[in-house]
Design an enzyme around this catalytic site. Structure first.
Site, short mmCIF file in Angstrom:
data_model
loop_
_atom_site.label_atom_id
_atom_site.label_comp_id
_atom_site.label_asym_id
_atom_site.label_seq_id
_atom_site.Cartn_x
_atom_site.Cartn_y
_atom_site.Cartn_z
N ALA A 63 6.40 32.95 25.77
CA ALA A 63 5.79 32.65 24.22
C ALA A 63 6.23 33.60 23.58
CB ALA A 63 4.97 31.81 24.22
N GLY A 102 5.81 30.48 29.31
CA GLY A 102 6.17 29.16 28.31
C GLY A 102 7.77 29.63 29.10
N GLU A 105 7.74 27.35 31.41
CA GLU A 105 7.29 26.13 31.87
C GLU A 105 8.29 24.98 30.92
OE1 GLU A 105 3.59 27.58 29.37
OE2 GLU A 105 3.04 26.06 30.43
N GLU A 125 -0.49 34.20 31.92
CA GLU A 125 -1.14 33.73 31.46
C GLU A 125 -2.34 34.19 31.55
OE1 GLU A 125 0.83 31.80 31.92
OE2 GLU A 125 2.28 30.75 30.53
C1 3H9 Z 1 3.08 32.34 27.30
O1 3H9 Z 1 3.98 31.73 27.71
C2 3H9 Z 1 1.78 31.70 27.07
C3 3H9 Z 1 2.39 29.62 27.05
O2 3H9 Z 1 1.78 28.89 28.54
C4 3H9 Z 1 1.42 29.27 25.90
C5 3H9 Z 1 2.11 28.10 25.29
C6 3H9 Z 1 1.28 26.64 24.37
N1 3H9 Z 1 7.27 37.87 23.48
O3 3H9 Z 1 8.48 45.74 29.27
P1 3H9 Z 1 9.53 45.97 28.91
C7 3H9 Z 1 9.49 43.06 24.39
S1 3H9 Z 1 2.69 34.15 27.87
C8 3H9 Z 1 8.04 39.01 22.81
O4 3H9 Z 1 9.85 47.01 28.32
P2 3H9 Z 1 11.69 44.47 31.47
C9 3H9 Z 1 8.61 44.15 24.70
O5 3H9 Z 1 7.51 43.84 23.45
C10 3H9 Z 1 3.54 34.70 27.51
N2 3H9 Z 1 8.54 40.50 22.88
O6 3H9 Z 1 10.99 45.15 29.62
C11 3H9 Z 1 10.03 44.48 24.93
O7 3H9 Z 1 9.93 45.18 22.83
P3 3H9 Z 1 10.57 46.95 22.80
C12 3H9 Z 1 3.75 35.23 29.10
C13 3H9 Z 1 8.34 40.54 24.31
O8 3H9 Z 1 12.41 44.60 31.54
C14 3H9 Z 1 10.70 44.63 25.10
O9 3H9 Z 1 10.70 43.15 25.49
N3 3H9 Z 1 5.03 35.94 29.14
C15 3H9 Z 1 7.90 40.02 25.16
O10 3H9 Z 1 10.94 45.79 32.32
C16 3H9 Z 1 10.88 44.69 26.68
O11 3H9 Z 1 9.59 44.73 27.59
C17 3H9 Z 1 4.97 37.43 29.30
O12 3H9 Z 1 3.47 37.88 29.77
C18 3H9 Z 1 7.63 38.37 24.71
N4 3H9 Z 1 6.37 37.69 25.55
O13 3H9 Z 1 10.09 43.55 31.72
C19 3H9 Z 1 6.23 37.76 30.06
N5 3H9 Z 1 7.51 40.18 26.35
O14 3H9 Z 1 12.17 46.94 23.51
C20 3H9 Z 1 5.57 39.46 29.27
C21 3H9 Z 1 8.47 41.38 26.11
O15 3H9 Z 1 10.52 46.93 21.43
N6 3H9 Z 1 6.49 40.92 29.50
N7 3H9 Z 1 8.51 41.51 25.24
O16 3H9 Z 1 9.72 47.95 22.98
C22 3H9 Z 1 6.84 41.09 30.82
O17 3H9 Z 1 5.88 41.14 31.42
C23 3H9 Z 1 8.61 41.84 30.63
O18 3H9 Z 1 8.18 42.55 29.16
C24 3H9 Z 1 8.99 41.33 31.47
C25 3H9 Z 1 10.43 42.56 31.43
C26 3H9 Z 1 8.87 41.20 32.57
C27 3H9 Z 1 9.71 40.41 30.61
#
Ligand code: 3H9
Length: 696
Positions: A63, A102, A105, A125
């Protein structure tokens, strides 16, 4: 349809939905709307199957965190996911990068899943104080079984593609270029006459043991202590084995909302949001050019140096290990090889991966061999004179553009930089032990460190998998400076009447990963002992360290010597209370004229946590940390502070700063101890009615 974020095209018999929402293809409103429209288009065209694939570095990573806390706009994610699962033609999801939250999912609702080998799949989550809220709790057990689903969702840890294949979470690991391989796979499914395969029609097997779920809750008790989401996840997985998906999802929705509206979720999402901010330094433009880092030398092949070298080698950076004698080098390399062998045995790396990491190592006893490296990380003994001598030699041996970093946990980096003719190239790097496991890294900016060097080192830290927080020079930097007051309060609580067990269980029950007394035993009491002597403090001359000094002089160094504050079973390493230590505490208290009394859990927690908050505020005021959230990230990732309390600074806000100030003043007047003088920053903010987080 919003053409820029979701595109649809019909290619032969395959309808291809491509998501392009950088940086991580999060499920923002336009993506959800675009997916819905694309499915509508595919429903009425000549396609025989639909492929969902993403551009850029990753599949959908979840999400959109920037939409958290806002009123959700339709179409809602569960509805989009339902539209995928009930689609009349087979839907194939092709994964790469990270299929998280998500995103996974969405993939679980597709009828077939394929992924390239480097893909990570997970439902993280729980790390945000949530549970999968778009059918994940009901679909994952139906695909991978109860045990694996529970493990993935209660830990939040991702799994790799090969594990996903074993579990049946994906049907195929793709080889070669993603798009071509995914299209080939989808076309092969069409050719085979593959049909739709809704996940919700599958049934997860009921575990045999009647107390299975109670046992599982017991198993995760320690890790999930205090959190509400893991318990709900267990309940929902159990539900998935005995009800249909509609009923299951209705309960999932209720539990999701309960989590979402909890203070825990606010705390954990605060941390998550600001986690991304730590790498952005307010005073250094993000486009500051960085220096190339093709090779790194690590000085010292001991535990710390070896661990740091492994992080570099694992990230593909060639490392030269430098030691004073060949035998030290051989010993260090022996330990590193042993660590890799253990990792291979435990299935963390394949033998081929371990071999490729080992190929990045070389060693020398001659500084002339590191003349051309781009970065040196010194990890020798924690002693100013030794470090200054090493830096003077490095300054002579290394090319002028080389960055010289010192791994230190409290020494003055400015003084070390002063031993060179290039202070602008010198930086501190406080790695946490064991360096190849712990994610936190305090990057210490000395007075003259150039912005380019800071930026380069922060990027290198990220490359080697660290959570890097930039801090300024002071004794102990952020983490250990705050720990000093916290540890001091723990010692005073002992003298005033608490037992080691009481202090530890008070803090653990409150949420800390470990209590402070047990941490001391784990780290080794000799470390603090040596550091006090290095600072010229005589043994037993200070009230709060008399007990620790005495224990060390009794050769009770902690776990490694079989006893410290506790005794440790030689076989099981289980700790036991030791009556001898109880008597010793009585003696030390008497020496210092401290009258022992009963201390409540609340008093112990309040004193230890308030000391963290007050020191954290002082650190902010002095500019040692740039933001309150940086302090929180340090405490969550290096010191076992409970994520669901958001970190010491966020937690202070939840108490209310005027309450914090009042409590500090009360302690100050009852004890007369200067440590309770409220930081002027706390007073200023409390008077203005502002929280600490307003400084983020
Ligand atoms: C969910 O999905 C709930 C559902 O079940 C609910 C349903 C109703 N959104 O970490 P990085 C941005 S909960 C928007 O340096 P990497 C981050 O701010 C969600 N932006 O890259 C950054 O921006 P900037 C579950 C996001 O390659 C840029 O991406 N998902 C999001 O080292 C780069 O990030 C998670 O918990 C997001 N969700 O790692 C995943 N995520 O460049 C969370 C990241 O401007 N994310 N950004 O600073 C991560 O774990 C890591 O970002 C990921 C990439 C592994 C994806």
């Amino acid at each position: 349809m919003n053409k820029s974020v979701v595109n649809y095209q019909l290619q032969d018999q395959l309808g291809i939905i491509t998501i392009n929402n950088p940086p991580v293809n999060a499920l923002s409103h336009p993506v959800r709307a675009g997916l819905t429209e694309a499915l509508e288009q595919a429903a009425s065209d000549a396609s025989s199957a639909v492929l969902i694939i993403c551009e850029g570095r990753t599949f959908i990573a979840g999400a959109d965190i920037t939409e958290f806390g806002k009123t959700p706009q339709p179409p809602h994610l569960p509805d989009v996911i339902e539209a995928i699962e009930s689609f009349s033609k087979p839907v194939v999801a092709a994964l790469h990068g990270n299929a998280l939250g998500g995103g996974l999912e969405v993939a679980l609702a597709a009828h077939y899943r394929c992924a390239i080998a480097s893909t990570k799949l997970g439902l993280p989550e729980v790390k945000l104080g949530l549970l999968p809220g778009a059918g994940g709790t009901q679909r994952l057990p139906r695909v991978v079984g109860v045990e694996a689903a529970l493990d993935m969702m209660t830990s939040g840890a991702p799994i790799n593609a090969s594990k996903a294949l074993d579990l049946g979470l994906i049907d195929k690991v793709l080889e070669g270029e993603l798009e071509t391989a995914a299209i080939d796979y989808a076309m092969a499914l069409i050719a085979e006459g593959a049909t739709v395969r809704p996940t919700s029609h599958r049934v997860a097997a009921v575990p045999e043991a009647s107390d299975y779920y109670d046992q599982y809750l017991k198993k995760i008790e320690r890790k999930s202590r205090g959190q509400i989401a893991p318990g709900y996840i267990v309940e929902l997985v159990e539900l998935s084995t005995r009800t249909d998906i509609t009923a299951g999802q209705a309960v999932e929705r209720e539990r999701f909302m309960a989590c979402r509206n909890s203070p825990q979720a606010s705390a954990m999402q605060h941390v998550f949001f600001f986690y991304f901010a730590t790498s952005k330094l307010p005073d250094i433009p993000s486009d500051t050019p960085i220096l190339p880092v093709e090779s790194v030398a690590v000085i010292g092949a001991g535990t710390m140096g070896g661990g740091i070298a492994m992080c570099l080698a694992n990230a593909g950076v060639p490392v030269i290990l430098v030691e004073t004698k060949q035998e030290f080098l051989d010993r260090g390399m022996g330990v590193i090889k042993g660590n890799y062998a253990t990792s291979v045995k435990r299935g963390r790396f394949s033998q081929a991966q371990a071999d490729s990491f080992l190929a990045n190592f070389s060693g020398t006893t001659n500084y002339a061999d590191i003349a051309n490296v781009d970065v040196v990380i010194e990890a020798v003994f924690e002693n100013m004179d030794v470090k200054k001598e090493v830096f003077a030699k490095l300054d002579q041996a290394c090319k002028p553009s080389c960055i010289l970093a010192t791994n230190t946990s409290y020494l003055d980096v400015d003084e070390i930089a002063g031993a060179t003719n290039r202070p602008e190239q010198v930086i501190g790097a406080h790695f946490f032990s064991p360096a190849n496991v712990m994610k936190l890294l305090e990057v210490v900016r000395a007075a003259k460190t150039s912005p380019q060097v800071v930026q380069t080192f922060m990027k290198l830290a990220k490359k080697i998998g660290k959570i890097a927080v930039a801090v300024r020079v002071c004794n102990g930097f952020v983490g250990n400076r705050m720990l000093k007051g916290y540890g001091r309060q723990a010692q005073l609580c002992l003298l005033e009447g608490a037992s080691p067990e009481q202090v530890d269980s008070a803090m653990q029950d409150w949420g800390m990963a470990m209590g402070p007394i047990a941490v001391g035993d784990l780290a080794g009491l000799d470390i603090g002992y040596r550091s006090r002597r290095d600072q010229g403090i005589e043994s037993r001359s200070v009230k709060e360290s008399t007990l620790a000094d005495t224990l060390v002089e009794m050769e009770r160094l902690g776990q490694k010597s079989g006893s410290g504050y506790y005794r440790y079973d030689p076989e099981t390493r289980q700790r036991q209370n030791d009556p001898a230590v109880e008597s010793l505490i009585d003696e030390v208290a008497a020496t210092w004229n401290v009258e022992r009394r009963e201390l409540s859990k609340d008093e112990i927690v309040e004193r230890l946590v308030l000391s963290l908050i007050n020191e954290g505020a002082a650190i902010l005021q002095e500019g040692i940390a740039a933001r309150p959230s940086d302090i929180d990230i340090v405490y969550l990732n290096g010191y076992g502070f409970p994520a669901w309390r958001g970190g010491p600074m966020f937690y202070a806000d939840t108490l209310g700063l005027s309450v914090v100030v009042e409590k500090l003043q009360a302690l100050q007047s009852s004890t007369g101890d200067a440590c309770w003088t409220p930081s002027p920053l706390l007073i200023e903010l409390a008077e203005a009615g502002k929280p600490l987080t307003s400084l983020n």
